[in-house]
Write a protein that holds these residues in place. Structure first.
Motif, PDB file in Angstrom:
ATOM      1  N   ARG A 138       2.983   0.880  10.097  1.00 10.23           N
ATOM      2  CA  ARG A 138       3.336   2.196  10.647  1.00 10.23           C
ATOM      3  C   ARG A 138       4.191   3.021   9.692  1.00 10.23           C
ATOM      4  NH1 ARG A 138       4.868   0.650  16.877  1.00 10.23           N
ATOM      5  NH2 ARG A 138       2.910  -0.345  17.418  1.00 10.23           N
ATOM      6  N   ALA A 139       4.730   2.391   8.674  1.00  9.94           N
ATOM      7  CA  ALA A 139       5.491   3.141   7.673  1.00  9.94           C
ATOM      8  C   ALA A 139       4.566   3.950   6.771  1.00  9.94           C
ATOM      9  CB  ALA A 139       6.341   2.187   6.835  1.00  9.94           C
ATOM     10  N   GLY A 140       3.273   3.637   6.805  1.00 12.18           N
ATOM     11  CA  GLY A 140       2.306   4.423   6.042  1.00 12.18           C
ATOM     12  C   GLY A 140       1.780   3.700   4.813  1.00 12.18           C
ATOM     13  N   LYS A 141       0.638   4.181   4.353  1.00 11.10           N
ATOM     14  CA  LYS A 141      -0.072   3.555   3.231  1.00 11.10           C
ATOM     15  C   LYS A 141       0.766   3.534   1.958  1.00 11.10           C
ATOM     16  CE  LYS A 141      -4.488   4.043   0.750  1.00 11.10           C
ATOM     17  NZ  LYS A 141      -5.760   4.804   0.720  1.00 11.10           N
ATOM     18  N   THR A 142       1.531   4.602   1.713  1.00 10.59           N
ATOM     19  CA  THR A 142       2.335   4.667   0.484  1.00 10.59           C
ATOM     20  C   THR A 142       3.352   3.531   0.433  1.00 10.59           C
ATOM     21  OG1 THR A 142       2.078   7.067   0.382  1.00 10.59           O
ATOM     22  CG2 THR A 142       3.883   6.112  -0.883  1.00 10.59           C
ATOM     23  N   VAL A 143       4.011   3.272   1.557  1.00  9.12           N
ATOM     24  CA  VAL A 143       5.000   2.195   1.624  1.00  9.12           C
ATOM     25  C   VAL A 143       4.328   0.833   1.457  1.00  9.12           C
ATOM     26  CG1 VAL A 143       6.647   1.004   3.128  1.00  9.12           C
ATOM     27  CG2 VAL A 143       6.634   3.501   3.027  1.00  9.12           C
ATOM     28  N   VAL A 144       3.231   0.624   2.196  1.00  2.92           N
ATOM     29  CA  VAL A 144       2.529  -0.664   2.133  1.00  2.92           C
ATOM     30  C   VAL A 144       2.012  -0.933   0.728  1.00  2.92           C
ATOM     31  CG1 VAL A 144       0.537  -1.955   2.979  1.00  2.92           C
ATOM     32  CG2 VAL A 144       1.918  -0.620   4.581  1.00  2.92           C
ATOM     33  N   HIS A 145       1.361   0.041   0.115  1.00  2.00           N
ATOM     34  CA  HIS A 145       0.812  -0.153  -1.228  1.00  2.00           C
ATOM     35  C   HIS A 145       1.922  -0.282  -2.265  1.00  2.00           C
ATOM     36  CE1 HIS A 145      -3.666   1.029  -0.616  1.00  2.00           C
ATOM     37  NE2 HIS A 145      -3.182   0.373   0.409  1.00  2.00           N
ATOM     38  N   GLY A 146       3.068   0.347  -2.003  1.00  2.00           N
ATOM     39  CA  GLY A 146       4.224   0.172  -2.889  1.00  2.00           C
ATOM     40  C   GLY A 146       4.695  -1.275  -2.912  1.00  2.00           C
ATOM     41  N   ILE A 147       4.708  -1.925  -1.731  1.00  2.00           N
ATOM     42  CA  ILE A 147       5.078  -3.344  -1.654  1.00  2.00           C
ATOM     43  C   ILE A 147       4.082  -4.193  -2.439  1.00  2.00           C
ATOM     44  CG2 ILE A 147       5.230  -5.327  -0.082  1.00  2.00           C
ATOM     45  CD1 ILE A 147       6.377  -3.354   2.028  1.00  2.00           C
ATOM     46  N   LEU A 148       2.791  -3.925  -2.259  1.00  2.00           N
ATOM     47  CA  LEU A 148       1.757  -4.711  -2.945  1.00  2.00           C
ATOM     48  C   LEU A 148       1.854  -4.527  -4.454  1.00  2.00           C
ATOM     49  CD1 LEU A 148      -1.294  -3.943  -0.614  1.00  2.00           C
ATOM     50  CD2 LEU A 148       0.411  -5.764  -0.403  1.00  2.00           C
ATOM     51  N   ASN A 149       2.104  -3.317  -4.882  1.00  2.00           N
ATOM     52  CA  ASN A 149       2.220  -3.029  -6.310  1.00  2.00           C
ATOM     53  C   ASN A 149       3.467  -3.674  -6.912  1.00  2.00           C
ATOM     54  OD1 ASN A 149       1.331  -1.248  -8.706  1.00  2.00           O
ATOM     55  ND2 ASN A 149       3.469  -0.668  -8.432  1.00  2.00           N
ATOM     56  N   ASP A 150       4.598  -3.519  -6.236  1.00  2.00           N
ATOM     57  CA  ASP A 150       5.869  -4.014  -6.776  1.00  2.00           C
ATOM     58  C   ASP A 150       5.945  -5.544  -6.763  1.00  2.00           C
ATOM     59  OD1 ASP A 150       6.557  -1.385  -7.074  1.00  2.00           O
ATOM     60  OD2 ASP A 150       7.946  -1.323  -5.374  1.00  2.00           O
ATOM     61  N   ALA A 151       5.159  -6.176  -5.893  1.00  2.00           N
ATOM     62  CA  ALA A 151       5.174  -7.643  -5.827  1.00  2.00           C
ATOM     63  C   ALA A 151       4.789  -8.267  -7.165  1.00  2.00           C
ATOM     64  CB  ALA A 151       4.235  -8.132  -4.730  1.00  2.00           C
ATOM     65  N   PHE A 152       3.924  -7.608  -7.914  1.00  2.00           N
ATOM     66  CA  PHE A 152       3.436  -8.178  -9.173  1.00  2.00           C
ATOM     67  C   PHE A 152       4.592  -8.486 -10.127  1.00  2.00           C
ATOM     68  CE2 PHE A 152       1.781  -8.008 -13.493  1.00  2.00           C
ATOM     69  CZ  PHE A 152       0.659  -8.809 -13.400  1.00  2.00           C
ATOM     70  N   SER A 153       5.508  -7.527 -10.292  1.00  2.00           N
ATOM     71  CA  SER A 153       6.611  -7.723 -11.257  1.00  2.00           C
ATOM     72  C   SER A 153       7.672  -8.694 -10.745  1.00  2.00           C
ATOM     73  CB  SER A 153       7.258  -6.382 -11.605  1.00  2.00           C
ATOM     74  OG  SER A 153       7.897  -5.832 -10.472  1.00  2.00           O
ATOM     75  N   LYS A 154       7.691  -8.923  -9.427  1.00  2.00           N
ATOM     76  CA  LYS A 154       8.700  -9.812  -8.853  1.00  2.00           C
ATOM     77  C   LYS A 154       8.257 -11.273  -8.835  1.00  2.00           C
ATOM     78  CE  LYS A 154      10.758  -5.940  -7.971  1.00  2.00           C
ATOM     79  NZ  LYS A 154      11.784  -5.430  -8.917  1.00  2.00           N
ATOM     80  N   LEU A 155       6.997 -11.522  -9.099  1.00  2.00           N
ATOM     81  CA  LEU A 155       6.464 -12.884  -9.139  1.00  2.00           C
ATOM     82  C   LEU A 155       6.584 -13.481 -10.528  1.00  2.00           C
ATOM     83  CD1 LEU A 155       3.228 -12.406  -7.020  1.00  2.00           C
ATOM     84  CD2 LEU A 155       5.081 -14.003  -6.459  1.00  2.00           C
ATOM     85  N   LYS A 156       6.860 -14.778 -10.575  1.00  2.00           N
ATOM     86  CA  LYS A 156       6.775 -15.506 -11.836  1.00  2.00           C
ATOM     87  C   LYS A 156       5.323 -15.587 -12.282  1.00  2.00           C
ATOM     88  CE  LYS A 156      10.648 -18.507 -10.491  1.00  2.00           C
ATOM     89  NZ  LYS A 156      11.050 -19.877 -10.107  1.00  2.00           N
ATOM     90  N   GLN A 157       5.099 -15.956 -13.542  1.00  2.00           N
ATOM     91  CA  GLN A 157       3.732 -16.206 -13.997  1.00  2.00           C
ATOM     92  C   GLN A 157       3.080 -17.259 -13.114  1.00  2.00           C
ATOM     93  OE1 GLN A 157       2.597 -14.281 -16.271  1.00  2.00           O
ATOM     94  NE2 GLN A 157       0.583 -15.128 -16.693  1.00  2.00           N
TER      95      GLN A 157
END
Length: 202
Positions: A138-157
């Motif tokens: 309900r926060a909207g697509k921009t917020v949800v996709h921001g989480i998915l995008n930002d997850a990449f840099s927060k994960l280890k290899q």
């Protein structure tokens, strides 16, 4: 109108207690008005917990991030089952964070840290082996996709992102976003219109 993804929900407090069970494990959870899925575990969160624990039974210590933790059912149940893991639970909703801390204490779960973060803004890069999220649709697509995008840099290899999302609430576009960001995505479980998507940082 106040929503569960607001930083400070304005709706009047009305706490409820329920028991969440997984196999032979039980945790007691306090919920409240102004947080997601008051009074019972929502189907998607439970499916995410079960899918993750089936894929990753207790083993070597891993660092796990629960994004948009709410009152804590995902992170706390995984912490209960796998007390050797190091789990961080984050949310922007102050009432949810207070409940998550209460529930951690109530269930005597020590291997969890609860922290405030708007999305993943307060999370250090390459910190986690796993990121799990039932994103705030309900926060909207921009917020949800921001989480998915930002997850990449927060994960280890070789770290892994798990997402639960309903088909009718944006699963196809979330799946494409994960494919574009990680270069891979797979559906590892689906039930009653809910999909568990998984991407691995290569």
């Amino acid at each position: 109108m106040s929503h569960y993804y607001d930083e400070n929900p304005e709706v009047e407090s009305d706490e409820t207690l329920f028991t969440y069970s997984y196999n032979s494990h039980d945790i007691e959870l306090i919920t409240d008005a102004g947080v997601f899925s008051k009074g019972k575990i929502d189907y998607g969160s439970d499916l995410l917990v079960r899918t993750f624990l089936n894929a990753h039974p207790p083993g070597p210590t891993k660092s796990i991030l629960d994004v948009g933790c709410g009152y804590g059912p995902i992170g706390l149940m995984i912490a209960k089952i796998s007390p050797h893991h190091e789990i961080t639970m984050i949310d922007v909703n102050q009432r949810a964070l207070a409940l998550a801390r209460k529930n951690k204490k109530k269930n005597q779960i020590e291997n969890v840290e609860v922290a405030e973060s708007d999305g993943l803004s307060n999370v250090a890069d390459e910190s986690f082996d796993f990121i799990l999220t039932n994103p705030p649709i309900r926060a909207g697509k921009t917020v949800v996709h921001g989480i998915l995008n930002d997850a990449f840099s927060k994960l280890k290899q070789d770290g892994t992102l798990y997402v639960v999302i309903q088909k009718k609430q944006g699963m196809p576009s979330a799946k494409k976003k994960m494919e574009d960001t990680f270069g891979n995505v797979e559906v590892v479980e689906k039930s009653k219109g809910y999909y568990i998507l998984r991407s691995v940082k290569g």
